[in-house]
Structure formats: C-alpha cells, structure tokens
Design an enzyme around this catalytic site. Structure first.
Site, short mmCIF file in Angstrom:
data_model
loop_
_atom_site.label_atom_id
_atom_site.label_comp_id
_atom_site.label_asym_id
_atom_site.label_seq_id
_atom_site.Cartn_x
_atom_site.Cartn_y
_atom_site.Cartn_z
N ASN A 85 47.57 8.05 -0.43
CA ASN A 85 48.50 9.17 -0.49
C ASN A 85 48.66 9.66 -1.99
OD1 ASN A 85 50.87 10.56 -0.56
ND2 ASN A 85 52.21 9.09 0.55
N GLU A 128 56.65 0.99 -2.27
CA GLU A 128 55.07 0.70 -1.85
C GLU A 128 54.49 2.15 -1.52
OE1 GLU A 128 55.84 -3.75 -0.43
OE2 GLU A 128 55.60 -2.05 1.16
N TYR A 186 54.80 9.43 -8.54
CA TYR A 186 55.12 8.30 -9.13
C TYR A 186 54.77 8.09 -10.56
CZ TYR A 186 56.82 7.53 -4.22
OH TYR A 186 57.16 7.85 -3.08
N ALA A 190 60.74 11.61 1.43
CA ALA A 190 60.09 12.80 2.30
C ALA A 190 60.61 14.23 1.79
CB ALA A 190 60.16 12.55 3.73
N VAL A 191 59.84 15.19 1.59
CA VAL A 191 60.35 16.71 1.47
C VAL A 191 59.68 17.41 2.28
CG1 VAL A 191 60.13 18.47 -0.35
CG2 VAL A 191 60.46 16.15 -1.30
C1 LIG Z 1 55.25 13.10 -2.01
C2 LIG Z 1 56.36 14.24 -1.82
C3 LIG Z 1 57.53 13.32 -1.68
C4 LIG Z 1 56.13 15.04 -3.07
O1 LIG Z 1 57.37 15.95 -2.97
P1 LIG Z 1 57.37 17.31 -3.76
O2 LIG Z 1 58.78 17.76 -3.86
O3 LIG Z 1 56.60 18.31 -3.31
O4 LIG Z 1 56.73 16.85 -5.30
P2 LIG Z 1 57.49 17.50 -6.55
O5 LIG Z 1 57.40 19.25 -6.13
O6 LIG Z 1 58.62 16.98 -7.19
O7 LIG Z 1 56.21 16.95 -7.56
C5 LIG Z 1 56.41 16.57 -8.74
C6 LIG Z 1 55.02 16.36 -9.23
O8 LIG Z 1 54.31 15.15 -8.30
C7 LIG Z 1 52.85 15.49 -8.22
N1 LIG Z 1 52.58 15.98 -6.92
C8 LIG Z 1 53.62 16.21 -5.87
N2 LIG Z 1 52.84 16.81 -4.84
C9 LIG Z 1 51.69 16.67 -5.09
C10 LIG Z 1 50.30 17.07 -4.51
N3 LIG Z 1 50.15 17.57 -3.31
N4 LIG Z 1 49.22 16.94 -5.13
C11 LIG Z 1 49.09 16.49 -6.64
N5 LIG Z 1 50.19 16.33 -7.15
C12 LIG Z 1 51.45 16.49 -6.49
C13 LIG Z 1 52.84 16.50 -9.35
O9 LIG Z 1 52.53 15.84 -10.60
C14 LIG Z 1 53.81 17.30 -9.36
O10 LIG Z 1 54.14 18.06 -10.34
P3 LIG Z 1 53.88 19.64 -10.50
O11 LIG Z 1 54.14 20.14 -9.26
O12 LIG Z 1 54.32 20.21 -11.57
O13 LIG Z 1 52.10 19.55 -10.75
C15 LIG Z 1 55.67 14.85 -0.65
O14 LIG Z 1 54.34 15.51 -0.76
C16 LIG Z 1 56.03 14.48 0.95
O15 LIG Z 1 57.13 14.27 1.22
N6 LIG Z 1 55.05 13.85 1.18
C17 LIG Z 1 55.05 13.30 2.68
C18 LIG Z 1 55.78 11.89 2.41
C19 LIG Z 1 55.22 11.03 1.61
O16 LIG Z 1 54.15 10.86 1.35
N7 LIG Z 1 56.31 10.31 0.91
C20 LIG Z 1 55.97 9.26 -0.14
C21 LIG Z 1 55.95 7.95 0.55
S1 LIG Z 1 55.61 6.48 -0.52
#
Ligand SMILES: CC(C)(COP(=O)(O)OP(=O)(O)OC[C@H]1O[C@@H](n2cnc3c(N)ncnc32)[C@H](O)[C@@H]1OP(=O)(O)O)[C@@H](O)C(=O)NCCC(=O)NCCS
Length: 159
Positions: free
Chosen positions: A119, A114, A126, A82-83
């Site tokens: 999502n 998983e 991933y 999570a971020v």
């Molecule tokens: C999924 C999550 C961990 C991504 O974290 P983040 O730090 O924002 O991701 P990043 O900035 O490193 O993104 C890397 C790439 O992932 C993809 N990505 C990340 N968030 C995205 C979004 N909201 N929509 C589309 N693509 C996305 C893109 O390809 C992105 O590259 P880009 O920004 O150059 O286009 C974050 O949205 C989160 O915490 N979500 C809630 C918890 C969750 O779902 N965890 C995963 C459980 S399996």
C-alpha cells in the site's frame, strides 16, 4: 464529542466530526469505494458499540473520509482509515490524522497501525507524518495472490 474545523492547504475548510449509526450508510460507502479489502458494516457497528474513536470528515456537508481508532490507556491504534477516491490527494487524510492526534488523543503516548506492504499511498502518508516502521507480520493479510505481509508503524506522540 466535539467537531473540529481544519483548513486544507488549498484553503478549503473541512469538518472532522464523530459519526454515529445514522451515518453508517455514508461511512460504509466511503470504505467500499476506497478499500480493496473493505470493512463490513458489522465491523463499523462493533466499533461504535465498543466506543472506539469513530470519526469522519465532512467536505461541503458530505462525508468523504473515515477513521476508527482504538485507544487503550497510553497506546492507540488506527483500525481503519479511508478517503473516498473522489476526495483523495487533497490533504484530507493528513488533516484527519492531525486532528485525531492534536484533539482526540491528548492522553495517548503512542499511535500504531498496520498497513499492507503493497500500500504505497498509505505508507507515503504515514512516513510523511513521522511514523516509523517498527516491524512486520509475514503473510498477515489475505490478498489476490495468496497472502501479503503487514508492516507495523508507530508514532511517538507529544505529551
Ligand atoms: C491512503 C489514503 C487514506 C490517503 O488519503 P488522502 O486524503 O488521499 O491523502 P492526503 O491527500 O492527505 O496525502 C497526504 C500525503 O500522503 C502521501 N500520499 C497520499 N496518497 C498518495 C498516493 N496515491 N501516492 C503517493 N503518495 C501519496 C503524499 O505524501 C501526500 O502528500 P502530497 O499530496 O502533498 O504529496 C487514501 O489513498 C485511501 O483511502 N486509500 C485506500 C484505503 C487505505 O489504503 N487506507 C489505509 C489503510 S492502512
């Protein structure tokens, strides 16, 4: 365990570091803010007790991301990632997983996880990192609409 500095594409430096029980209030707050179905405090305490790989990201000294990985001999599994919403889309999850793979999982051969089929942000992350969808578990997660499928993703790690 040591910490590692990573420079994001913006030029900002972040620190990937292990967290401990004293950090749990901040780590738990990230999970609650980011996740629709968050882990409980007990889940985090159990992972610390089981010596899972418990890492977070610090931006300007503040925890903004968390990952927990279970590492069993050659296979490893991401249990949670999570971020904090205020720090998303800055490359922090990508940087965190890069450091996990390059620095902390040097002995692992495969990394699994998983993810909820709905999502899209996590699936995009991933797939960008090279994970492949290897299968699904039907109706695996509880959701607002009843149940939801889980997708199983895997990444072969370089030895
Ligand atoms: C999924 C999550 C961990 C991504 O974290 P983040 O730090 O924002 O991701 P990043 O900035 O490193 O993104 C890397 C790439 O992932 C993809 N990505 C990340 N968030 C995205 C979004 N909201 N929509 C589309 N693509 C996305 C893109 O390809 C992105 O590259 P880009 O920004 O150059 O286009 C974050 O949205 C989160 O915490 N979500 C809630 C918890 C969750 O779902 N965890 C995963 C459980 S399996």
């Amino acid at each position: 365990m040591t910490s590692h500095t990573k420079v994001l594409s913006s030029g900002t430096s972040v620190e990937v570091a292990p967290f401990s029980s004293v950090d749990l209030p901040a780590i738990f707050a990230i999970e609650q803010a980011a996740s629709v179905h968050p882990w409980s405090l007990k889940n985090f305490e159990d992972s610390l007790a089981l010596q899972h790989l418990c890492l977070g990201v610090k931006l300007a000294g503040e925890w903004v991301a968390v990952v927990v990985v279970q590492h069993k001999v050659v296979d490893a599994e991401v249990l949670i990632l999570a971020v904090h919403p205020k720090a998303q889309r800055r490359g922090i999850a990508r940087a965190l997983l890069d450091v996990v793979i390059d620095k902390y999982l040097v002995a692992a051969e495969r990394l699994f996880l998983e993810v909820r089929a709905s999502n899209d942000p996590a699936i995009a992350l991933y797939e960008e990192l090279g994970f492949n969808c290897m299968g699904e578990r039907k109706n695996y997660y509880p959701s607002g609409k009843g149940r939801e499928d889980a997708l199983i993703y895997g990444l072969e790690l370089q030895l």
